[in-house]
Design an enzyme around this catalytic site. Sequence first.
Site, PDB file in Angstrom:
ATOM      1  N   HIS A   1      31.173  11.248   5.393  1.00  0.00           N
ATOM      2  CA  HIS A   1      32.035  12.041   4.388  1.00  0.00           C
ATOM      3  C   HIS A   1      32.137  10.972   3.441  1.00  0.00           C
ATOM      4  CE1 HIS A   1      34.491  13.637   8.153  1.00  0.00           C
ATOM      5  NE2 HIS A   1      33.200  14.243   7.859  1.00  0.00           N
TER       6      HIS A   1
ATOM      7  N   ARG B   1      33.266  16.354   2.382  1.00  0.00           N
ATOM      8  CA  ARG B   1      33.103  16.053   3.866  1.00  0.00           C
ATOM      9  C   ARG B   1      31.750  16.841   4.513  1.00  0.00           C
ATOM     10  NH1 ARG B   1      37.428  15.105   6.797  1.00  0.00           N
ATOM     11  NH2 ARG B   1      36.939  16.475   8.617  1.00  0.00           N
TER      12      ARG B   1
ATOM     13  N   GLU C   1      32.557   7.133   5.141  1.00  0.00           N
ATOM     14  CA  GLU C   1      32.726   7.145   6.536  1.00  0.00           C
ATOM     15  C   GLU C   1      31.589   7.384   7.406  1.00  0.00           C
ATOM     16  OE1 GLU C   1      36.031  10.006   7.453  1.00  0.00           O
ATOM     17  OE2 GLU C   1      37.091   9.478   5.610  1.00  0.00           O
TER      18      GLU C   1
ATOM     19  N   GLU D   1      29.723   8.094  10.729  1.00  0.00           N
ATOM     20  CA  GLU D   1      29.734   8.444  11.999  1.00  0.00           C
ATOM     21  C   GLU D   1      28.593   8.391  12.780  1.00  0.00           C
ATOM     22  OE1 GLU D   1      33.628  11.473  11.145  1.00  0.00           O
ATOM     23  OE2 GLU D   1      31.664  12.176  11.572  1.00  0.00           O
TER      24      GLU D   1
ATOM     25  N   ARG E   1      41.647  19.346   6.256  1.00  0.00           N
ATOM     26  CA  ARG E   1      40.407  18.900   6.609  1.00  0.00           C
ATOM     27  C   ARG E   1      39.341  19.961   6.852  1.00  0.00           C
ATOM     28  NH1 ARG E   1      40.585  13.093   8.009  1.00  0.00           N
ATOM     29  NH2 ARG E   1      42.684  12.479   7.618  1.00  0.00           N
TER      30      ARG E   1
ATOM     31  N   GLU F   1      35.540   8.271  17.501  1.00  0.00           N
ATOM     32  CA  GLU F   1      35.519   9.293  16.914  1.00  0.00           C
ATOM     33  C   GLU F   1      35.723  10.549  18.112  1.00  0.00           C
ATOM     34  OE1 GLU F   1      35.799  11.865  14.759  1.00  0.00           O
ATOM     35  OE2 GLU F   1      36.394  10.500  13.129  1.00  0.00           O
TER      36      GLU F   1
ATOM     37  N   GLU G   1      32.920   5.768  14.453  1.00  0.00           N
ATOM     38  CA  GLU G   1      33.044   5.611  13.128  1.00  0.00           C
ATOM     39  C   GLU G   1      33.313   4.223  12.604  1.00  0.00           C
ATOM     40  OE1 GLU G   1      35.334   9.002  11.162  1.00  0.00           O
ATOM     41  OE2 GLU G   1      36.322   7.583   9.721  1.00  0.00           O
TER      42      GLU G   1
ATOM     43  N   GLU H   1      37.482  13.872  -1.352  1.00  0.00           N
ATOM     44  CA  GLU H   1      36.355  13.505  -0.203  1.00  0.00           C
ATOM     45  C   GLU H   1      35.604  14.833  -0.011  1.00  0.00           C
ATOM     46  OE1 GLU H   1      36.542  12.844   4.747  1.00  0.00           O
ATOM     47  OE2 GLU H   1      38.465  13.520   3.744  1.00  0.00           O
TER      48      GLU H   1
ATOM     49  N   ASP I   1       0.934  -1.138   0.238  1.00  0.00           N
ATOM     50  CA  ASP I   1      -0.086   0.106   0.124  1.00  0.00           C
ATOM     51  C   ASP I   1       0.970   1.202   0.137  1.00  0.00           C
ATOM     52  OD1 ASP I   1      -1.916   2.175   0.420  1.00  0.00           O
ATOM     53  OD2 ASP I   1      -2.363   1.476   2.331  1.00  0.00           O
TER      54      ASP I   1
END
Length: 466
Positions: A265, A356, A129, A131, A335, A208, A216, A354, A51
Amino acid sequence: MTPKEVLALCRRDEIRAVDLRFMDFPGTHKHFTIPVKALTEKSFEEGFSIDGSSLRGWQAINESDMLVVPQAETAYVDPFMQSTLAITCNIQDPITREAYAKDPRNVARKAEIYMKSTGFADAAQFGVETEFFVFDSVRFDQNEHEAFYHLDSVEGEWNRGKGSTGYHIRRREGYFPMPPGDTLQNLRTEIMLKLQECGVEVEAQHHEMASGGQCEIDLKFAPLLQTADHILRSKYVIKNMAARHGKTATFMPKPIWNDSGSGCHMHVSLWKESQNLFHGSGYGGLTEMAMFAIGGILKHSPALFAFCCPTTNSYKRLIPGFESPINLTYSFRNRSAAIRIPVHSSSPATKRFEFRCPDSSCNPYLATSALLMAMLDGIQHRIDPGPPLDKDIYDLAPDEMESFPKVPATLEESLTALRNDHAFLLRGDVFTEDVIDTWIWYKQTHEAQALRERPHPWEFAMYYDV
Protein backbone atom coordinates in the site's frame (compact mmCIF):
# COMPACT_ATOMS: atom_id res chain seq x y z
CA MET A 1 27.07 11.81 1.79
CA THR A 2 29.52 13.20 -0.74
CA PRO A 3 32.14 11.02 -2.47
CA LYS A 4 34.77 12.38 -0.07
CA GLU A 5 32.60 11.45 2.91
CA VAL A 6 32.05 7.95 1.50
CA LEU A 7 35.80 7.41 1.22
CA ALA A 8 36.27 8.76 4.74
CA LEU A 9 33.61 6.31 5.99
CA CYS A 10 35.52 3.48 4.32
CA ARG A 11 38.70 4.44 6.16
CA ARG A 12 36.93 4.96 9.50
CA ASP A 13 35.07 1.63 9.43
CA GLU A 14 37.94 -0.30 7.86
CA ILE A 15 35.87 -1.19 4.81
CA ARG A 16 37.64 -3.65 2.51
CA ALA A 17 35.02 -4.26 -0.20
CA VAL A 18 32.43 -2.12 -2.00
CA ASP A 19 29.23 -3.74 -3.29
CA LEU A 20 27.76 -1.90 -6.29
CA ARG A 21 24.00 -2.45 -6.65
CA PHE A 22 21.28 -1.62 -9.15
CA MET A 23 17.90 -2.93 -10.28
CA ASP A 24 17.37 -4.69 -13.59
CA PHE A 25 14.41 -3.87 -15.81
CA PRO A 26 11.85 -6.43 -14.51
CA GLY A 27 12.72 -5.48 -10.91
CA THR A 28 15.39 -7.79 -9.50
CA HIS A 29 18.23 -6.49 -7.33
CA LYS A 30 21.68 -7.01 -8.93
CA HIS A 31 25.22 -6.46 -7.62
CA PHE A 32 28.93 -6.96 -8.07
CA THR A 33 31.82 -6.22 -5.73
CA ILE A 34 35.11 -4.34 -6.05
CA PRO A 35 38.03 -3.96 -3.60
CA VAL A 36 37.79 -0.72 -1.67
CA LYS A 37 41.00 0.64 -3.24
CA ALA A 38 39.24 0.62 -6.63
CA LEU A 39 36.74 3.21 -5.36
CA THR A 40 38.04 6.74 -5.86
CA GLU A 41 36.42 10.15 -6.14
CA LYS A 42 36.57 9.78 -9.94
CA SER A 43 34.58 6.53 -9.66
CA PHE A 44 31.50 8.56 -8.78
CA GLU A 45 31.75 10.25 -12.18
CA GLU A 46 33.37 7.61 -14.41
CA GLY A 47 31.57 4.52 -13.10
CA PHE A 48 32.37 0.85 -13.74
CA SER A 49 31.72 -1.28 -16.82
CA ILE A 50 29.16 -4.12 -16.98
CA ASP A 51 27.68 -6.36 -19.69
CA GLY A 52 24.18 -5.04 -20.38
CA SER A 53 23.30 -7.88 -22.76
CA SER A 54 23.33 -10.36 -19.87
CA LEU A 55 20.56 -8.47 -18.05
CA ARG A 56 16.88 -9.04 -18.82
CA GLY A 57 15.26 -6.50 -21.12
CA TRP A 58 18.36 -4.36 -21.64
CA GLN A 59 21.00 -4.25 -24.39
CA ALA A 60 21.70 -6.40 -27.46
CA ILE A 61 25.02 -8.24 -27.51
CA ASN A 62 26.48 -5.88 -30.14
CA GLU A 63 25.96 -2.88 -27.81
CA SER A 64 26.37 -4.58 -24.47
CA ASP A 65 28.83 -2.31 -22.63
CA MET A 66 27.20 -0.13 -20.01
CA LEU A 67 28.31 1.84 -16.95
CA VAL A 68 27.17 1.61 -13.35
CA VAL A 69 27.81 4.92 -11.60
CA PRO A 70 27.84 4.90 -7.75
CA GLN A 71 25.57 7.41 -6.01
CA ALA A 72 27.31 8.61 -2.84
CA GLU A 73 24.13 9.55 -0.96
CA THR A 74 22.96 5.90 -1.00
CA ALA A 75 26.02 4.39 0.73
CA TYR A 76 25.65 2.34 3.90
CA VAL A 77 27.62 -0.37 5.69
CA ASP A 78 26.18 -3.74 4.76
CA PRO A 79 25.15 -5.65 7.92
CA PHE A 80 25.34 -9.07 6.25
CA MET A 81 28.67 -8.95 4.43
CA GLN A 82 32.09 -8.74 6.02
CA SER A 83 33.72 -5.26 5.89
CA THR A 84 31.51 -4.21 2.96
CA LEU A 85 30.01 -0.89 1.92
CA ALA A 86 26.87 -1.05 -0.26
CA ILE A 87 26.16 1.69 -2.81
CA THR A 88 23.21 2.04 -5.19
CA CYS A 89 24.17 2.96 -8.77
CA ASN A 90 22.71 4.66 -11.81
CA ILE A 91 23.14 3.18 -15.30
CA GLN A 92 24.70 5.17 -18.14
CA ASP A 93 25.61 4.73 -21.79
CA PRO A 94 29.45 4.53 -21.92
CA ILE A 95 29.68 6.53 -25.16
CA THR A 96 27.15 9.35 -24.71
CA ARG A 97 27.28 9.26 -20.89
CA GLU A 98 23.53 9.79 -20.93
CA ALA A 99 21.35 8.15 -18.29
CA TYR A 100 20.00 4.85 -19.63
CA ALA A 101 16.28 5.10 -20.44
CA LYS A 102 15.55 1.53 -19.26
CA ASP A 103 17.30 1.97 -15.91
CA PRO A 104 14.31 1.92 -13.52
CA ARG A 105 16.06 4.31 -11.14
CA ASN A 106 16.52 6.77 -13.98
CA VAL A 107 12.76 6.67 -14.65
CA ALA A 108 12.15 7.64 -11.02
CA ARG A 109 14.68 10.47 -11.21
CA LYS A 110 13.00 11.83 -14.34
CA ALA A 111 9.56 11.59 -12.71
CA GLU A 112 10.71 13.86 -9.88
CA ILE A 113 12.28 16.30 -12.37
CA TYR A 114 9.11 16.41 -14.45
CA MET A 115 6.96 17.00 -11.36
CA LYS A 116 9.07 20.03 -10.44
CA SER A 117 8.89 21.35 -14.01
CA THR A 118 5.07 21.46 -13.84
CA GLY A 119 5.24 23.90 -10.93
CA PHE A 120 2.61 21.95 -9.05
CA ALA A 121 4.92 20.50 -6.40
CA ASP A 122 8.58 20.14 -5.49
CA ALA A 123 8.29 16.81 -3.62
CA ALA A 124 6.17 13.67 -3.83
CA GLN A 125 6.18 11.90 -0.48
CA PHE A 126 5.54 8.15 -0.35
CA GLY A 127 4.97 6.07 2.76
CA VAL A 128 4.84 2.33 2.07
CA GLU A 129 3.34 -0.68 3.84
CA THR A 130 5.39 -3.66 2.69
CA GLU A 131 3.68 -7.00 3.27
CA PHE A 132 5.39 -10.36 2.87
CA PHE A 133 5.37 -13.95 4.08
CA VAL A 134 8.02 -15.71 6.15
CA PHE A 135 7.93 -19.50 5.81
CA ASP A 136 9.90 -22.19 7.60
CA SER A 137 10.49 -24.00 4.31
CA VAL A 138 9.52 -23.94 0.67
CA ARG A 139 9.86 -26.43 -2.19
CA PHE A 140 8.63 -25.97 -5.75
CA ASP A 141 9.34 -27.17 -9.27
CA GLN A 142 7.79 -27.61 -12.69
CA ASN A 143 9.10 -29.61 -15.59
CA GLU A 144 7.64 -31.56 -18.47
CA HIS A 145 6.07 -34.29 -16.34
CA GLU A 146 5.37 -32.80 -12.89
CA ALA A 147 4.52 -29.58 -11.06
CA PHE A 148 4.26 -28.82 -7.35
CA TYR A 149 4.89 -26.36 -4.55
CA HIS A 150 5.02 -26.97 -0.82
CA LEU A 151 5.04 -24.28 1.88
CA ASP A 152 5.35 -24.76 5.61
CA SER A 153 5.07 -22.55 8.67
CA VAL A 154 4.84 -23.50 12.31
CA GLU A 155 2.06 -20.90 12.54
CA GLY A 156 0.12 -22.44 9.67
CA GLU A 157 -3.43 -23.54 10.39
CA TRP A 158 -2.71 -26.65 8.33
CA ASN A 159 -0.30 -27.87 11.06
CA ARG A 160 -2.94 -28.37 13.75
CA GLY A 161 -2.99 -32.13 13.30
CA LYS A 162 0.77 -32.66 13.39
CA GLY A 163 1.41 -32.58 17.12
CA SER A 164 2.93 -29.09 17.20
CA THR A 165 2.49 -26.36 19.83
CA GLY A 166 -1.22 -25.84 19.25
CA TYR A 167 -0.71 -22.08 18.84
CA HIS A 168 -1.75 -21.76 15.23
CA ILE A 169 -3.16 -18.78 13.40
CA ARG A 170 -6.53 -19.48 11.87
CA ARG A 171 -7.12 -18.54 8.26
CA ARG A 172 -7.57 -14.76 7.93
CA GLU A 173 -7.23 -14.25 11.73
CA GLY A 174 -3.56 -13.28 11.76
CA TYR A 175 -3.97 -9.55 12.44
CA PHE A 176 -2.08 -8.51 15.60
CA PRO A 177 -1.89 -11.88 17.44
CA MET A 178 0.24 -12.07 20.59
CA PRO A 179 3.18 -14.47 21.02
CA PRO A 180 3.49 -17.44 21.22
CA GLY A 181 0.94 -17.57 18.39
CA ASP A 182 2.91 -14.84 16.66
CA THR A 183 6.20 -16.71 16.26
CA LEU A 184 7.85 -13.97 14.18
CA GLN A 185 7.82 -11.06 16.63
CA ASN A 186 11.54 -11.18 17.40
CA LEU A 187 12.44 -11.59 13.74
CA ARG A 188 10.36 -8.56 12.73
CA THR A 189 11.87 -6.47 15.51
CA GLU A 190 15.36 -7.44 14.39
CA ILE A 191 14.40 -6.47 10.84
CA MET A 192 13.04 -3.13 12.05
CA LEU A 193 16.20 -2.31 14.02
CA LYS A 194 18.47 -3.48 11.20
CA LEU A 195 16.61 -1.31 8.69
CA GLN A 196 17.10 1.73 10.91
CA GLU A 197 20.82 0.93 11.14
CA CYS A 198 20.84 0.90 7.32
CA GLY A 199 19.22 4.33 7.07
CA VAL A 200 15.61 3.24 6.49
CA GLU A 201 13.14 4.79 8.95
CA VAL A 202 10.39 2.40 10.10
CA GLU A 203 7.06 3.46 11.59
CA ALA A 204 5.85 0.05 12.76
CA GLN A 205 6.02 -3.70 12.31
CA HIS A 206 3.33 -6.30 12.96
CA HIS A 207 1.81 -9.63 11.97
CA GLU A 208 -0.65 -9.43 9.11
CA MET A 209 -3.97 -11.08 8.36
CA ALA A 210 -3.03 -14.43 6.85
CA SER A 211 -2.09 -17.67 8.51
CA GLY A 212 1.35 -19.07 7.82
CA GLY A 213 3.64 -16.16 8.63
CA GLN A 214 2.35 -12.98 6.96
CA CYS A 215 4.19 -9.85 8.12
CA GLU A 216 4.15 -6.11 7.54
CA ILE A 217 6.86 -3.46 7.86
CA ASP A 218 5.71 0.17 7.46
CA LEU A 219 8.31 2.55 6.05
CA LYS A 220 8.23 6.22 7.04
CA PHE A 221 7.34 8.57 4.20
CA ALA A 222 10.16 9.97 2.08
CA PRO A 223 10.59 11.49 -1.41
CA LEU A 224 9.82 9.20 -4.35
CA LEU A 225 13.36 8.20 -5.36
CA GLN A 226 14.47 7.67 -1.79
CA THR A 227 11.35 5.59 -1.06
CA ALA A 228 12.07 3.32 -4.02
CA ASP A 229 15.68 2.93 -2.82
CA HIS A 230 14.38 2.09 0.65
CA ILE A 231 11.95 -0.54 -0.65
CA LEU A 232 14.82 -2.25 -2.43
CA ARG A 233 17.02 -2.06 0.68
CA SER A 234 14.15 -3.36 2.83
CA LYS A 235 13.66 -6.44 0.68
CA TYR A 236 17.37 -7.16 0.96
CA VAL A 237 17.35 -6.84 4.75
CA ILE A 238 14.13 -8.84 5.19
CA LYS A 239 15.30 -11.76 3.05
CA ASN A 240 18.70 -11.92 4.72
CA MET A 241 17.35 -11.63 8.27
CA ALA A 242 14.90 -14.44 7.52
CA ALA A 243 17.77 -16.55 6.19
CA ARG A 244 19.76 -15.91 9.39
CA HIS A 245 16.84 -17.39 11.32
CA GLY A 246 16.71 -20.45 9.05
CA LYS A 247 13.55 -19.20 7.34
CA THR A 248 12.64 -17.85 3.92
CA ALA A 249 10.85 -14.58 3.06
CA THR A 250 8.85 -13.98 -0.10
CA PHE A 251 7.21 -10.90 -1.62
CA MET A 252 5.08 -13.05 -3.93
CA PRO A 253 1.59 -11.49 -3.63
CA LYS A 254 -0.48 -14.66 -3.16
CA PRO A 255 1.55 -17.71 -2.13
CA ILE A 256 -1.27 -19.29 -0.05
CA TRP A 257 -4.55 -20.14 -1.72
CA ASN A 258 -7.76 -19.18 0.09
CA ASP A 259 -6.07 -16.73 2.48
CA SER A 260 -5.10 -13.07 2.40
CA GLY A 261 -2.44 -11.90 -0.04
CA SER A 262 0.37 -9.37 0.37
CA GLY A 263 0.05 -5.79 -0.83
CA CYS A 264 2.36 -2.81 -0.95
CA HIS A 265 0.00 0.00 0.00
CA MET A 266 1.34 3.43 -1.01
CA HIS A 267 0.48 6.55 1.03
CA VAL A 268 1.01 9.61 -1.14
CA SER A 269 1.08 13.40 -0.74
CA LEU A 270 2.49 16.28 -2.79
CA TRP A 271 4.44 19.11 -1.18
CA LYS A 272 5.69 22.56 -2.15
CA GLU A 273 7.96 24.80 -0.10
CA SER A 274 7.55 22.44 2.88
CA GLN A 275 3.75 22.67 2.77
CA ASN A 276 1.52 19.63 2.30
CA LEU A 277 -0.63 20.43 -0.73
CA PHE A 278 -3.16 17.71 0.14
CA HIS A 279 -4.22 19.14 3.53
CA GLY A 280 -7.47 21.04 3.12
CA SER A 281 -11.13 21.30 4.06
CA GLY A 282 -12.76 19.21 1.35
CA TYR A 283 -13.90 15.60 1.43
CA GLY A 284 -11.85 13.65 3.96
CA GLY A 285 -9.85 16.77 4.77
CA LEU A 286 -8.30 16.90 1.29
CA THR A 287 -7.71 19.79 -1.11
CA GLU A 288 -9.09 20.16 -4.62
CA MET A 289 -5.62 19.26 -5.93
CA ALA A 290 -5.70 15.98 -4.01
CA MET A 291 -9.11 15.13 -5.46
CA PHE A 292 -7.85 15.76 -8.99
CA ALA A 293 -4.84 13.54 -8.24
CA ILE A 294 -7.25 10.78 -7.16
CA GLY A 295 -9.18 11.35 -10.39
CA GLY A 296 -5.98 10.82 -12.40
CA ILE A 297 -5.19 7.57 -10.60
CA LEU A 298 -8.70 6.18 -11.05
CA LYS A 299 -8.77 7.14 -14.74
CA HIS A 300 -5.44 5.48 -15.49
CA SER A 301 -5.64 2.61 -12.98
CA PRO A 302 -5.97 -0.23 -15.52
CA ALA A 303 -2.69 0.90 -17.12
CA LEU A 304 -1.06 1.54 -13.74
CA PHE A 305 -1.70 -2.07 -12.77
CA ALA A 306 0.85 -3.17 -15.38
CA PHE A 307 3.52 -1.63 -13.13
CA CYS A 308 1.86 -1.77 -9.69
CA CYS A 309 0.61 -5.38 -9.97
CA PRO A 310 3.09 -6.73 -12.52
CA THR A 311 2.94 -10.51 -12.09
CA THR A 312 0.44 -13.20 -13.02
CA ASN A 313 0.24 -14.02 -9.31
CA SER A 314 -0.77 -10.42 -8.50
CA TYR A 315 -4.27 -11.01 -9.82
CA LYS A 316 -4.85 -14.01 -7.57
CA ARG A 317 -4.71 -11.48 -4.70
CA LEU A 318 -7.22 -9.11 -6.33
CA ILE A 319 -10.34 -11.20 -5.81
CA PRO A 320 -13.48 -10.70 -3.69
CA GLY A 321 -13.57 -11.74 -0.05
CA PHE A 322 -10.05 -10.93 1.14
CA GLU A 323 -10.28 -7.16 1.72
CA SER A 324 -8.42 -6.57 -1.52
CA PRO A 325 -9.30 -3.49 -3.60
CA ILE A 326 -11.30 -5.00 -6.46
CA ASN A 327 -13.29 -1.87 -7.37
CA LEU A 328 -11.77 1.39 -8.55
CA THR A 329 -13.30 3.81 -6.06
CA TYR A 330 -12.17 6.08 -3.23
CA SER A 331 -13.41 6.64 0.30
CA PHE A 332 -12.75 8.29 3.65
CA ARG A 333 -11.76 5.54 6.15
CA ASN A 334 -13.17 2.66 4.05
CA ARG A 335 -10.45 0.04 3.46
CA SER A 336 -12.53 -1.77 0.86
CA ALA A 337 -11.93 1.07 -1.63
CA ALA A 338 -8.95 1.16 -3.99
CA ILE A 339 -8.04 4.59 -2.58
CA ARG A 340 -8.54 5.25 1.12
CA ILE A 341 -8.18 8.54 2.96
CA PRO A 342 -6.79 7.73 6.44
CA VAL A 343 -8.36 9.48 9.41
CA HIS A 344 -6.05 8.73 12.35
CA SER A 345 -4.37 12.15 12.61
CA SER A 346 -5.42 15.78 12.08
CA SER A 347 -1.83 16.95 11.57
CA PRO A 348 -1.36 18.78 8.24
CA ALA A 349 1.94 16.92 7.73
CA THR A 350 0.24 13.51 7.72
CA LYS A 351 -2.67 14.28 5.38
CA ARG A 352 -2.51 11.91 2.41
CA PHE A 353 -4.41 9.23 0.59
CA GLU A 354 -3.53 5.55 0.29
CA PHE A 355 -3.48 3.63 -2.99
CA ARG A 356 -4.13 0.06 -1.85
CA CYS A 357 -3.75 -1.78 -5.17
CA PRO A 358 0.04 -2.21 -5.60
CA ASP A 359 1.76 -5.34 -4.32
CA SER A 360 5.33 -6.03 -3.24
CA SER A 361 6.28 -7.80 -6.48
CA CYS A 362 6.38 -4.42 -8.22
CA ASN A 363 9.49 -2.65 -9.43
CA PRO A 364 9.32 0.24 -6.92
CA TYR A 365 10.97 2.77 -9.23
CA LEU A 366 8.50 2.15 -12.05
CA ALA A 367 5.41 1.76 -9.85
CA THR A 368 5.92 4.98 -7.88
CA SER A 369 6.82 6.90 -11.05
CA ALA A 370 3.74 5.70 -12.92
CA LEU A 371 1.56 6.58 -9.94
CA LEU A 372 3.01 10.10 -9.75
CA MET A 373 2.52 10.62 -13.49
CA ALA A 374 -1.17 9.64 -13.20
CA MET A 375 -1.60 12.06 -10.30
CA LEU A 376 0.00 14.91 -12.26
CA ASP A 377 -2.21 14.14 -15.26
CA GLY A 378 -5.26 14.34 -13.00
CA ILE A 379 -4.15 17.71 -11.65
CA GLN A 380 -3.27 19.11 -15.09
CA HIS A 381 -6.63 18.10 -16.57
CA ARG A 382 -8.69 18.65 -13.40
CA ILE A 383 -10.07 15.11 -13.56
CA ASP A 384 -13.11 14.65 -11.32
CA PRO A 385 -12.87 11.37 -9.38
CA GLY A 386 -16.65 11.15 -9.10
CA PRO A 387 -18.56 10.43 -5.88
CA PRO A 388 -16.89 8.52 -3.04
CA LEU A 389 -17.99 5.12 -1.85
CA ASP A 390 -18.69 5.17 1.86
CA LYS A 391 -20.39 1.79 2.05
CA ASP A 392 -18.80 -1.61 2.54
CA ILE A 393 -18.23 -2.80 -1.03
CA TYR A 394 -18.65 -6.42 0.03
CA ASP A 395 -22.17 -5.76 1.34
CA LEU A 396 -23.46 -4.09 -1.84
CA ALA A 397 -26.19 -5.66 -3.94
CA PRO A 398 -25.06 -7.07 -7.30
CA ASP A 399 -26.72 -4.26 -9.26
CA GLU A 400 -24.92 -1.66 -7.14
CA MET A 401 -21.60 -3.47 -7.60
CA GLU A 402 -21.97 -3.31 -11.38
CA SER A 403 -21.90 0.50 -11.28
CA PHE A 404 -18.29 0.57 -10.08
CA PRO A 405 -15.38 -0.04 -12.48
CA LYS A 406 -13.37 -3.17 -11.70
CA VAL A 407 -9.64 -3.72 -11.50
CA PRO A 408 -8.10 -5.79 -14.32
CA ALA A 409 -8.63 -9.51 -13.84
CA THR A 410 -5.33 -10.65 -15.36
CA LEU A 411 -1.87 -9.40 -16.19
CA GLU A 412 -2.81 -9.57 -19.88
CA GLU A 413 -5.68 -7.12 -19.28
CA SER A 414 -3.44 -4.61 -17.55
CA LEU A 415 -0.80 -4.88 -20.30
CA THR A 416 -3.49 -4.23 -22.91
CA ALA A 417 -4.64 -1.21 -20.91
CA LEU A 418 -1.06 0.05 -20.79
CA ARG A 419 -0.73 -0.37 -24.56
CA ASN A 420 -3.89 1.70 -25.07
CA ASP A 421 -3.26 4.31 -22.36
CA HIS A 422 0.33 5.43 -21.81
CA ALA A 423 0.57 8.93 -23.29
CA PHE A 424 0.47 10.39 -19.76
CA LEU A 425 3.61 8.39 -18.90
CA LEU A 426 5.60 9.80 -21.82
CA ARG A 427 5.44 13.42 -20.69
CA GLY A 428 8.81 14.86 -19.78
CA ASP A 429 10.41 11.77 -21.35
CA VAL A 430 9.87 10.04 -17.98
CA PHE A 431 8.86 6.77 -19.60
CA THR A 432 9.71 6.24 -23.26
CA GLU A 433 8.00 4.25 -25.98
CA ASP A 434 10.92 1.80 -25.80
CA VAL A 435 10.41 1.35 -22.05
CA ILE A 436 6.67 0.72 -22.54
CA ASP A 437 7.21 -1.65 -25.48
CA THR A 438 9.93 -3.62 -23.72
CA TRP A 439 7.87 -3.93 -20.53
CA ILE A 440 4.82 -5.23 -22.39
CA TRP A 441 6.91 -7.61 -24.51
CA TYR A 442 8.80 -9.01 -21.55
CA LYS A 443 5.74 -9.51 -19.36
CA GLN A 444 3.65 -11.06 -22.13
CA THR A 445 6.37 -13.38 -23.42
CA HIS A 446 8.22 -14.46 -20.29
CA GLU A 447 5.38 -14.46 -17.77
CA ALA A 448 1.80 -14.40 -19.10
CA GLN A 449 2.45 -16.70 -22.07
CA ALA A 450 4.78 -18.95 -20.05
CA LEU A 451 2.05 -19.57 -17.50
CA ARG A 452 -0.64 -20.01 -20.14
CA GLU A 453 1.34 -22.79 -21.84
CA ARG A 454 1.74 -24.98 -18.76
CA PRO A 455 -0.85 -27.35 -17.30
CA HIS A 456 -1.89 -26.50 -13.75
CA PRO A 457 -2.11 -29.15 -11.00
CA TRP A 458 -5.75 -28.26 -10.37
CA GLU A 459 -6.54 -29.03 -14.00
CA PHE A 460 -5.61 -32.62 -13.26
CA ALA A 461 -8.08 -32.65 -10.36
CA MET A 462 -10.82 -31.26 -12.59
CA TYR A 463 -10.16 -32.93 -15.91
CA TYR A 464 -8.01 -36.07 -15.64
CA ASP A 465 -11.04 -38.37 -15.68
CA VAL A 466 -12.99 -36.37 -18.22
